[in-house]
Design an enzyme around this catalytic site. Structure first.
Site, short mmCIF file in Angstrom:
data_model
loop_
_atom_site.label_atom_id
_atom_site.label_comp_id
_atom_site.label_asym_id
_atom_site.label_seq_id
_atom_site.Cartn_x
_atom_site.Cartn_y
_atom_site.Cartn_z
N ASP A 171 0.82 -1.21 0.00
CA ASP A 171 0.00 0.00 0.00
C ASP A 171 0.86 1.26 0.00
O ASP A 171 0.33 2.37 -0.01
CB ASP A 171 -0.93 0.01 1.23
CG ASP A 171 -2.38 -0.20 0.84
OD1 ASP A 171 -2.64 -0.60 -0.32
OD2 ASP A 171 -3.26 0.03 1.68
N ASP A 334 -9.49 -6.69 12.54
CA ASP A 334 -9.24 -8.10 12.85
C ASP A 334 -10.30 -8.68 13.79
O ASP A 334 -10.96 -9.67 13.47
CB ASP A 334 -7.83 -8.28 13.44
CG ASP A 334 -7.47 -7.18 14.43
OD1 ASP A 334 -8.38 -6.48 14.93
OD2 ASP A 334 -6.27 -7.01 14.71
#
Length: 743
Positions: A171, A334
C-alpha cells in the site's frame, strides 16, 4: 442435535441460577462480624486453591467466592457511602462509584473468560487428504525495506507439503501514493516501491499494489483476495517474521475441522516494548503482551471465542468470503472480522506456540499511537457491532467479546480513579461517605481477594500492580481519543504503528509534560492531605482512606515518569541470540567460531583464540553451518555450510578468547536467506524465551515491594534527567545567544 441443544440450555440455566444466587447473597444485610467471617473464609479458600495441586473444582469455587466478595463491596458502596444529602458532591461520588462498578464488571467478565484454558497440541497434516494451497499475505505501507525483507525471505522458506504463494501487498506503492501532490513524498514512495519490487523478484514473491489507499489494511487484504486463489490465507504483518514450522503446525486443524474459520497464534516480539525498556525491566518480568497471548486467548478458546489479531493467523478463504472479506467498518478490522465469522457459525482455534518474531514499537509515542488505534477500534465494535445484540453468537462468545470491547473503556475510568482523590483532598468534595473502620471491613477484603484471584489467574504473565500501571501510563493519552469515538463512532482513521525507529540520545517523549503535570498535582494533594491528617484529627478516618488511594496513584504516576523517558535506541534491527557454529577465515588464517547473536545485517562472533586482535574494517569470510530444514525420522538434520563476507566493526578480548562484532557486506538473496534462516527459522527459540519470562513470576508481597522500588527510582531518574537536559539546553543556547549578539 436436540440433545446438544438441550445441554446448551441446561448450562445457560445453571449459570443464570448461580449468578442470581450470588447476587442475592451479596445484597443480604449481615452483621460486621459475619461479613468478616465470610471474608476470612474467602481468603483461606483462595490460599488453599493457589497451593493445591488439584485445582479444577477449587479454582471454580475460588472465582465464585471472589465474585461474591466484590459484589458485597459494591452493594456496601451503593447503599451506605453515597452523599445523598449533597447535590454538589453527588455527581463526583456517582462518577467514582461508576468507575468501581466498571472495574468489578471487568474483573467478573475476566473470571468467566478464564474459568478454563484450552491448550491445543499440533494436529499433523494428513497427506492422504487433499492438501490446501496457502496464500501468504504480507501487507505493507511505509515500513523500511530492512523491516520487510526478513519477513518475505522467511515466508518463502516455510516448510509445507503443499503449494505456497507469497504475496507482498504494497500500500506504499499505490497510484495514489506514487502521484502524491507533495513531490518529495511521491519520490520517496517511488524509490521504496522500486526497491520492494526488486526484492520480491529476487526472492520469488508476488508483488501486488492497488490504485488507491482505501480502507487501509483491511482494504489492502480484500483487494488481494480478488487476485489470489489459495484455500487458506496466512496473514503476516510486515515485521512479523515466521518460523519454518508455522504452516506444518496449523494447517492440519483445517483438514480435521471443516467449519474452522481461522487459527490464531501468539504475537511474539524480539524487541522489548518501550515502557519496559525505558524502565530497564525488560529482562526482569514478562512482556506486556504475554498476559493476553499466554493466558486470555487460551481462556477465550475454551469458549470458541478467540479472535483474529491481525497477523500470525491462518484463515479459511471460504469463511472470509462468507462475511464479505475483512471488515472495514472499524479500525480494529481483525477482531471485527472474527466477530462476524463467529456469528456466521464458523469456529476458531488458538494455538499457543510463538511462531512469528515481530518488532515492538520503539518509542513511547509509537506505543501510544498503536494503543490508541486498538482502543478506538474496540470501542467502535462495542458501539457499531455490539456482541450482546449480535445474532448467531453463543452466550459465552457474547460475554468473551463484551469483555474484550469493554476493557478498552479503561482510559475514561482510569482518569476518574486518578482525579477522584484530588477532588476530596484539594477541593473538599465528598466522593464517598464512610470511615476507616468501614473501609477496613468492606474494601480491604475486596482488594485482597481480588489481588489473590488476579495472581492465581495471571501471576505467571503479569506482576502485581503492573496492569494498573499500564492503564495509568496510557489513560491520560487515550482519554480524548476514546471520548471522540463515543461522540462520533465513525470518525477514527487507521494509523500505522511506526517500527524500526532509533534514538541517539536520552530524552523525554513529547508526551511527557502531561504526565509531569499529573504527577505534580497528585504529589501536591498528597502533601496537603498529610498536613490535614496532622492538623484536623476529626477528619483523619476519611482522609486516611483517600490518602491510601492517592498514594497508590502517586506510585503509579512516579513509575510512569520513567516510562516516558526515552532511552538510547541506536539499533534499527533486533539482535537475537543464536549460538550457531561457524568458521572464520581471514586471509590464510582460519578459526573455529560461534555466532553468539545476530541481526539481519550484522553479528557478534566469539572465537576461543589468543591470537592478536583483528583490525577494525578488516574483511573476513564467515562460514555458517545451518540445518537444511529437512528432517529424517530418527536422524538429526544435516548441517550445510553457507559463506558470507563481513567487515569487522570492533574486537575485544574476553576471558576465553575474542568477541568480534561484524557488519554483513553481502546484500544478495543468499546472504539474506542465510541470516534469516539461523535467526528466525526455529520457533523453539521463542518458546524458550517465553518459558524464561514465565519463570520471572513473583509473589504478591515481592511484586508490591519491587513496584514501590521501581516507582521511587523511576521518579528520581526522571527528575535527575530533567535537570541534566535543562543544563545541556543552557550550555547550547548560551553560546548561540552570544554569537547572535556579536553578529
Amino acid at each position: 442435535m436436540e440433545n446438544t441443544q438441550s445441554m446448551k440450555w441446561i448450562h445457560v440455566l445453571a449459570i443464570a441460577i448461580i449468578v442470581t444466587a450470588i447476587a442475592c447473597l451479596a445484597t443480604l444485610k449481615v452483621t460486621i462480624e459475619t461479613h468478616l467471617w465470610l471474608s476470612a473464609s474467602a481468603f483461606l479458600l483462595a490460599i488453599i486453591t493457589m497451593i493445591s495441586n488439584d485445582r479444577k473444582l477449587l479454582h471454580l469455587i475460588m472465582l465464585l467466592t471472589g465474585a461474591f466478595i466484590s459484589l458485597r463491596y459494591l452493594w456496601w458502596r451503593l447503599s451506605e457511602t453515597l452523599p445523598w444529602e449533597s447535590s454538589m458532591d453527588m455527581p463526583f461520588a456517582i462518577a467514582l462509584l461508576a468507575t468501581e462498578c466498571y472495574g468489578v464488571t471487568i474483573s467478573l467478565l475476566g473470571m468467566f473468560v478464564n474459568v478454563r484454558q484450552r491448550n491445543r497440541g499440533v494436529t499433523p497434516i494428513n497427506t492422504n487428504q487433499p492438501i490446501p494451497c496457502v496464500d501468504v499475505f504480507i501487507p505493507t505501507y511505509d515500513e523500511s525495506i530492512r523491516v520487510v525483507s526478513p519477513t518475505i525471505a522467511a515466508a518463502m522458506k516455510l516448510d509445507y507439503p503443499g503449494k505456497v504463494n507469497v504475496w507482498v501487498l504494497d500500500d506504499g506503492g499505490t497510484h495514489q501514493k506514487l502521484n502524491d501532490s507533495d513531490q518529495h513524498k511521491a519520490q520517496q514512495a517511488q524509490q521504496r516501491a522500486t526497491r520492494l519490487k526488486k526484492l520480491c523478484q529476487q526472492l520469488g514473491a508476488n508483488y501486488l499494489t492497488r490504485p488507491a489507499n482505501i480502507s487501509a489494511k483491511a482494504g489492502n487484504i480484500n483487494h488481494a483476495l480478488e487476485h489470489s486463489r489459495g484455500e487458506l490465507i496466512l496473514i503476516l504483518d510486515a515485521d512479523h517474521v515466521p518460523s519454518r514450522d508455522f504452516l506444518i503446525n496449523t494447517v492440519g486443524m483445517f483438514q480435521q475441522q471443516p467449519k474452522l474459520g481461522f487459527v490464531q497464534t501468539p504475537h511474539f516480539f524480539v524487541t522489548p516494548g518501550p515502557v519496559e525498556r525505558n524502565l530497564g525491566v525488560e529482562d526482569k518480568m514478562p512482556s506486556e503482551n504475554e498476559m493476553f497471548y499466554n493466558r486470555i486467548l487460551s481462556g477465550m478458546d475454551f469458549w470458541n471465542a478467540s479472535f483474529f489479531c491481525g497477523s500470525a493467523a491462518v484463515i479459511r478463504r471460504e469463511a472470509l468470503l462468507d462475511v464479505g472479506g475483512i471488515a472495514t467498518r472499524t479500525i480494529t478490522e481483525d477482531a471485527d472480522t472474527a466477530l462476524n465469522m463467529h456469528a456466521k457459525g464458523w469456529g476458531s482455534a488458538y494455538f499457543n506456540r510463538a511462531m512469528i518474531a515481530g518488532l515492538s514499537p520503539d518509542t513511547f509515542g509509537a506505543y501510544v499511537t498503536q494503543r490508541s488505534r486498538w482502543a478506538q477500534g474496540m470501542v467502535q465494535i462495542f458501539l457499531l457491532n455490539n456482541p450482546l445484540f449480535k445474532r448467531g453468537l453463543s452466550w459465552p462468545q457474547k460475554i468473551s467479546y463484551l469483555n474484550s470491547t469493554l476493557f478498552w473503556f479503561f482510559p475514561v475510568f482510569r482518569v476518574i480513579y486518578l482525579i477522584a482523590p484530588l477532588c476530596y483532598l484539594l477541593f473538599d468534595l465528598q466522593i464517598f461517605v464512610g470511615n476507616a473502620n468501614d473501609f477496613l471491613v468492606y474494601a480491604i477484603p475486596h482488594l485482597i481477594i481480588s489481588m489473590l484471584v488476579t495472581q492465581h489467574l495471571f501471576g505467571k504473565t503479569r506482576h502485581t500492580l503492573f496492569s494498573e500501571f499500564y492503564e495509568t501510563v496510557l489513560a491520560i493519552y487515550l482519554f480524548i481519543p476514546v471520548l471522540s469515538v463515543l461522540v462520533n463512532p465513525k470518525k477514527p482513521s487507521f494509523a500505522v504503528t511506526p517500527k524500526g525507529e532509533t534514538t541517539d540520545h536520552t530524552h523525554f517523549s513529547t508526551l511527557a509534560p502531561v504526565m509531569f503535570v499529573l504527577f505534580a498535582l497528585i504529589a501536591a494533594a498528597e502533601i496537603w492531605g498529610l498536613y490535614r491528617v496532622i492538623n484536623y484529627p476529626i477528619e483523619q478516618g476519611q482522609l486516611a482512606v483517600v490518602l491510601i488511594f492517592n498514594t497508590l496513584n502517586l506510585l503509579l504516576c512516579a513509575a510512569s515518569l520513567g516510562a516516558v523517558l526515552e532511552k538510547v535506541q541506536r539499533r534499527s534491527e533486533p539482535r537475537t541470540r543464536c549460538d550457531i557454529p561457524a568458521l572464520l577465515t581471514a586471509g590464510e588464517m582460519k578459526n573455529e567460531a560461534k555466532i553468539q547473536d545476530a541481526s539481519i545485517h550484522g553479528a557478534c562472533i566469539s572465537i576461543n583464540s589468543r591470537l592478536p586482535a583483528f583490525e577494525q574494517d578488516q574483511v573476513i569470510t564467515l562460514t555458517c553451518y545451518i540445518e537444511n530444514g529437512k528432517k529424517t525420522k530418527g536422524r538429526k538434520p544435516k548441517l550445510q555450510p553457507h559463506n558470507v563476507t563481513m567487515k569487522i566493526r570492533s574486537c575485544r578480548q574476553t576471558a576465553t578468547g575474542q568477541a568480534i562484532r561484524c557488519k554483513l557486506l553481502d546484500t544478495d538473496r543468499k546472504a539474506l536467506d542465510t541470516f534469516t534462516g539461523f535467526i528466525f527459522a526455529h520457533s523453539n527459540r521463542w518458546q524458550q524465551r517465553r518459558r524464561f519470562e514465565e519463570e520471572q513470576s513473583k509473589g504478591i508481597i515481592t511484586a508490591l515491594t519491587n513496584f514501590c522500588l521501581l516507582a521511587t527510582t523511576s521518579a528520581a531518574t526522571a527528575l535527575k534527567a530533567t535537570r541534566k537536559i535543562r543544563k545541556q539546553q543552557k550550555t547550547t543556547i548560551q553560546p548561540q545567544a552570544e554569537k547572535d549578539i556579536r553578529q
